[in-house]
Scaffold this motif. Sequence first.
Motif, PDB file in Angstrom:
ATOM      1  N   ALA A  21      42.781 -20.144  20.047  1.00 47.21           N
ATOM      2  CA  ALA A  21      41.713 -19.745  19.131  1.00 47.21           C
ATOM      3  C   ALA A  21      40.329 -20.055  19.716  1.00 47.21           C
ATOM      4  CB  ALA A  21      41.896 -20.429  17.787  1.00 47.21           C
ATOM      5  N   LYS A  22      40.195 -21.265  20.278  1.00 56.73           N
ATOM      6  CA  LYS A  22      38.894 -21.662  20.824  1.00 56.73           C
ATOM      7  C   LYS A  22      38.539 -20.819  22.041  1.00 56.73           C
ATOM      8  CE  LYS A  22      36.900 -25.403  19.445  1.00 56.73           C
ATOM      9  NZ  LYS A  22      35.817 -25.492  18.446  1.00 56.73           N
ATOM     10  N   LYS A  23      39.501 -20.625  22.932  1.00 58.52           N
ATOM     11  CA  LYS A  23      39.240 -19.872  24.166  1.00 58.52           C
ATOM     12  C   LYS A  23      38.766 -18.458  23.847  1.00 58.52           C
ATOM     13  CE  LYS A  23      39.429 -18.612  28.493  1.00 58.52           C
ATOM     14  NZ  LYS A  23      38.375 -19.019  29.410  1.00 58.52           N
ATOM     15  N   ASN A  24      39.346 -17.889  22.790  1.00 54.75           N
ATOM     16  CA  ASN A  24      38.993 -16.520  22.436  1.00 54.75           C
ATOM     17  C   ASN A  24      37.879 -16.434  21.398  1.00 54.75           C
ATOM     18  OD1 ASN A  24      40.902 -14.592  23.915  1.00 54.75           O
ATOM     19  ND2 ASN A  24      42.294 -16.187  23.182  1.00 54.75           N
ATOM     20  N   ASN A  25      37.229 -17.552  21.153  1.00 54.13           N
ATOM     21  CA  ASN A  25      36.104 -17.612  20.203  1.00 54.13           C
ATOM     22  C   ASN A  25      36.466 -17.049  18.835  1.00 54.13           C
ATOM     23  OD1 ASN A  25      34.145 -18.718  22.054  1.00 54.13           O
ATOM     24  ND2 ASN A  25      34.229 -16.737  23.091  1.00 54.13           N
ATOM     25  N   ILE A  26      37.652 -17.354  18.400  1.00 60.00           N
ATOM     26  CA  ILE A  26      38.098 -16.891  17.082  1.00 60.00           C
ATOM     27  C   ILE A  26      37.550 -17.861  16.045  1.00 60.00           C
ATOM     28  CG2 ILE A  26      40.139 -16.620  15.598  1.00 60.00           C
ATOM     29  CD1 ILE A  26      41.649 -15.718  18.218  1.00 60.00           C
ATOM     30  N   PRO A  27      36.818 -17.349  15.068  1.00 61.93           N
ATOM     31  CA  PRO A  27      36.229 -18.273  14.089  1.00 61.93           C
ATOM     32  C   PRO A  27      37.297 -18.810  13.141  1.00 61.93           C
ATOM     33  CG  PRO A  27      35.696 -15.976  13.543  1.00 61.93           C
ATOM     34  CD  PRO A  27      36.509 -15.932  14.799  1.00 61.93           C
ATOM     35  N   PHE A  28      37.347 -20.133  13.017  1.00 59.80           N
ATOM     36  CA  PHE A  28      38.320 -20.713  12.093  1.00 59.80           C
ATOM     37  C   PHE A  28      37.839 -22.060  11.611  1.00 59.80           C
ATOM     38  CE2 PHE A  28      40.271 -24.205  14.515  1.00 59.80           C
ATOM     39  CZ  PHE A  28      39.925 -23.897  15.833  1.00 59.80           C
ATOM     40  N   GLU A  29      38.406 -22.481  10.488  1.00 59.19           N
ATOM     41  CA  GLU A  29      38.115 -23.812   9.968  1.00 59.19           C
ATOM     42  C   GLU A  29      39.287 -24.714  10.341  1.00 59.19           C
ATOM     43  OE1 GLU A  29      36.890 -23.482   5.824  1.00 59.19           O
ATOM     44  OE2 GLU A  29      37.307 -25.652   5.607  1.00 59.19           O
ATOM     45  N   PHE A  30      38.982 -25.807  11.019  1.00 60.07           N
ATOM     46  CA  PHE A  30      40.013 -26.751  11.473  1.00 60.07           C
ATOM     47  C   PHE A  30      40.367 -27.643  10.300  1.00 60.07           C
ATOM     48  CE2 PHE A  30      41.631 -29.149  15.346  1.00 60.07           C
ATOM     49  CZ  PHE A  30      42.273 -30.154  14.650  1.00 60.07           C
ATOM     50  N   LYS A  31      41.614 -27.517   9.833  1.00 56.22           N
ATOM     51  CA  LYS A  31      42.042 -28.370   8.723  1.00 56.22           C
ATOM     52  C   LYS A  31      43.028 -29.394   9.287  1.00 56.22           C
ATOM     53  CE  LYS A  31      41.036 -26.396   4.790  1.00 56.22           C
ATOM     54  NZ  LYS A  31      39.936 -26.852   3.891  1.00 56.22           N
ATOM     55  N   LYS A  32      42.560 -30.612   9.372  1.00 56.10           N
ATOM     56  CA  LYS A  32      43.407 -31.622  10.009  1.00 56.10           C
ATOM     57  C   LYS A  32      44.534 -32.052   9.069  1.00 56.10           C
ATOM     58  CE  LYS A  32      43.773 -35.717  12.654  1.00 56.10           C
ATOM     59  NZ  LYS A  32      43.236 -36.934  13.147  1.00 56.10           N
ATOM     60  N   VAL A  33      45.737 -32.108   9.629  1.00 54.31           N
ATOM     61  CA  VAL A  33      46.908 -32.604   8.891  1.00 54.31           C
ATOM     62  C   VAL A  33      47.479 -33.739   9.730  1.00 54.31           C
ATOM     63  CG1 VAL A  33      49.188 -32.016   7.969  1.00 54.31           C
ATOM     64  CG2 VAL A  33      47.404 -30.263   8.054  1.00 54.31           C
ATOM     65  N   SER A  34      47.243 -34.964   9.316  1.00 54.79           N
ATOM     66  CA  SER A  34      47.685 -36.092  10.139  1.00 54.79           C
ATOM     67  C   SER A  34      49.165 -36.369   9.908  1.00 54.79           C
ATOM     68  CB  SER A  34      46.856 -37.335   9.827  1.00 54.79           C
ATOM     69  OG  SER A  34      47.420 -38.442  10.507  1.00 54.79           O
ATOM     70  N   LEU A  35      49.973 -36.050  10.899  1.00 57.57           N
ATOM     71  CA  LEU A  35      51.429 -36.216  10.769  1.00 57.57           C
ATOM     72  C   LEU A  35      51.803 -37.687  10.650  1.00 57.57           C
ATOM     73  CD1 LEU A  35      52.581 -33.611  13.457  1.00 57.57           C
ATOM     74  CD2 LEU A  35      52.500 -33.300  10.976  1.00 57.57           C
ATOM     75  N   MET A  36      51.104 -38.510  11.429  1.00 57.01           N
ATOM     76  CA  MET A  36      51.422 -39.927  11.424  1.00 57.01           C
ATOM     77  C   MET A  36      51.163 -40.571  10.072  1.00 57.01           C
ATOM     78  SD  MET A  36      52.967 -41.131  13.920  1.00 57.01           S
ATOM     79  CE  MET A  36      53.833 -39.846  14.793  1.00 57.01           C
ATOM     80  N   HIS A  37      50.300 -39.944   9.286  1.00 51.45           N
ATOM     81  CA  HIS A  37      50.025 -40.462   7.954  1.00 51.45           C
ATOM     82  C   HIS A  37      50.767 -39.679   6.882  1.00 51.45           C
ATOM     83  CE1 HIS A  37      46.513 -42.062  10.251  1.00 51.45           C
ATOM     84  NE2 HIS A  37      46.925 -43.147   9.628  1.00 51.45           N
ATOM     85  N   GLY A  38      51.691 -38.833   7.316  1.00 51.58           N
ATOM     86  CA  GLY A  38      52.516 -38.098   6.365  1.00 51.58           C
ATOM     87  C   GLY A  38      51.781 -37.068   5.549  1.00 51.58           C
ATOM     88  N   GLU A  39      50.640 -36.602   6.065  1.00 48.77           N
ATOM     89  CA  GLU A  39      49.851 -35.654   5.275  1.00 48.77           C
ATOM     90  C   GLU A  39      50.557 -34.324   5.070  1.00 48.77           C
ATOM     91  OE1 GLU A  39      45.862 -35.463   6.857  1.00 48.77           O
ATOM     92  OE2 GLU A  39      45.449 -37.556   6.303  1.00 48.77           O
ATOM     93  N   HIS A  40      51.537 -34.044   5.905  1.00 47.73           N
ATOM     94  CA  HIS A  40      52.276 -32.788   5.750  1.00 47.73           C
ATOM     95  C   HIS A  40      53.220 -32.841   4.552  1.00 47.73           C
ATOM     96  CE1 HIS A  40      54.340 -35.551   8.351  1.00 47.73           C
ATOM     97  NE2 HIS A  40      55.425 -34.820   8.467  1.00 47.73           N
TER      98      HIS A  40
END
Lengths: 241, 240
Positions: A21-40
């Motif tokens: 996504a970044k390489k191709n300059n695709i606009p997006f909102e990064f939504k962090k999901v911390s696996l180590m904190h069980g956010e998923h």
Amino acid sequence: MALELYLDLFSQPCRSVYMFAKKNNIPFEFKKVSLMHGEHFGDQFGKINMIRKVPALRDGDFCLAESIPIMIYLAEKFQTPDFWYPTDIHHRARINEYLSWQHTAIRMYGSKMFWLRLLIPKMIGMEVPKEKMDGALEDLNNSLNLIEEKFLQDRLFIGGDQISLADLVAIVEVMQPVGAGLDVFNGRPKLSAWRDRVRVSIGTELFDEANRDILGAQEIMGQIDPGTLELFKPKILRFYY
Amino acid sequence: MELYLDLLSPPCRAVYLFAEALKIPYEFKSVNLFQGQQYTKEFGELSIIRKVPVLKDGSFVLTESIAILQYLAQKCSVADHWFPADLQQRARLSEYLSWQHLNLRFHCSKVFLLRALHPFVMGSEVPKEKMDAAMEDMKQSLDFLEEKFLQNKQFINGSKISLADLVAIVEMMQPLAVGVDGFKDRPKLLGWRDRVKKELGEKLFNQAHEAVLNSSDMQQKLQNNSEMQKLKSSLSKYFR
């Protein structure tokens, strides 16, 4: 509403999607999901992806899981250069072949090595038996051999002269055991040269940024409270141990 | 065009069903896995990975059923519903094709291999604990198949059959070979199976599954030759 990508850069498929996504300059909102904190396991994320894995994409009402379809979706929607996922039938087939093979090969064995070295000892409260480590290393080496002997051969990249989704998907899996302190490139000049080409193609700054978390994994995982790992224990031990 | 297949293998059945149902001309090249033919020198020259299915179209050799199915769909300009051109529909289908490798395929295969091959490879019946774990994992995959991928649709991708249904059905049929019926008490999946069978043609579907459903023959078919030692050695790690 902007396109959202739900990611945790400790996860290999998330790194592929992020770099693409970044390489191709695709606009997006990064939504962090911390696996180590069980956010998923949270309610909100469950609405995006009921399978509760990352990466996940939300584009308006459309939600999508699985890194490969996500990248193909982005490639087509944003009309990225053809070489990422060529329309030519034979080229595309060659890339699809890698994308399919890798799930139960390098992805599985690279992940296994990462868990066995960094996190499973904490989970079980002891070192992993030598026999299991040796078996895991053998499987990983078999996959790396096949990457070199079948998928790369004398080519610059998996699909030929130019980088493609296959290289993006491959590099993140190959890097995962490196994050666990195992230098898979040692004694593999062909693989090292390919890694260098991939890094330059993606852009060294972007590549290094995407890999920062995983390459710092030993330190971060070293600080993890075994209690946090309880969430993962049954599934991980069953799958990898 | 040649297709190297063993109908005991689910991905081979998916390719076979697609080629036959769409009347794609090809030559069936049998590779007998239980005789270890995947370990012969000749087969190794065709594909170093030593797995089936393999496609050979002129000098172009392709492995991996998912890649083969997409190649055939593109080459033979099949009806759109098999692999839709629409961006979101195709993404939805690809999502299933990606997920299934380490989920439905992995767990259904494990149940089959544990029951069918554990005695041959390890010299003993599979431990109950291992079998229970494999069954639990398979159950979870079936739950996802129903709740996420099928839901209330006729087929995985909507009102028409697609590559996703082919790839799913063949995996679900595999545990039946060892007496494990994934469809039991799942009327939604039974309904879906019947629709898939109807679309493909009952005769073709049954013919494709004949070998794997004759499990009584299976133990006898397993050879103890030098090629099979290689299979034993790779499976013994899987079973440990």
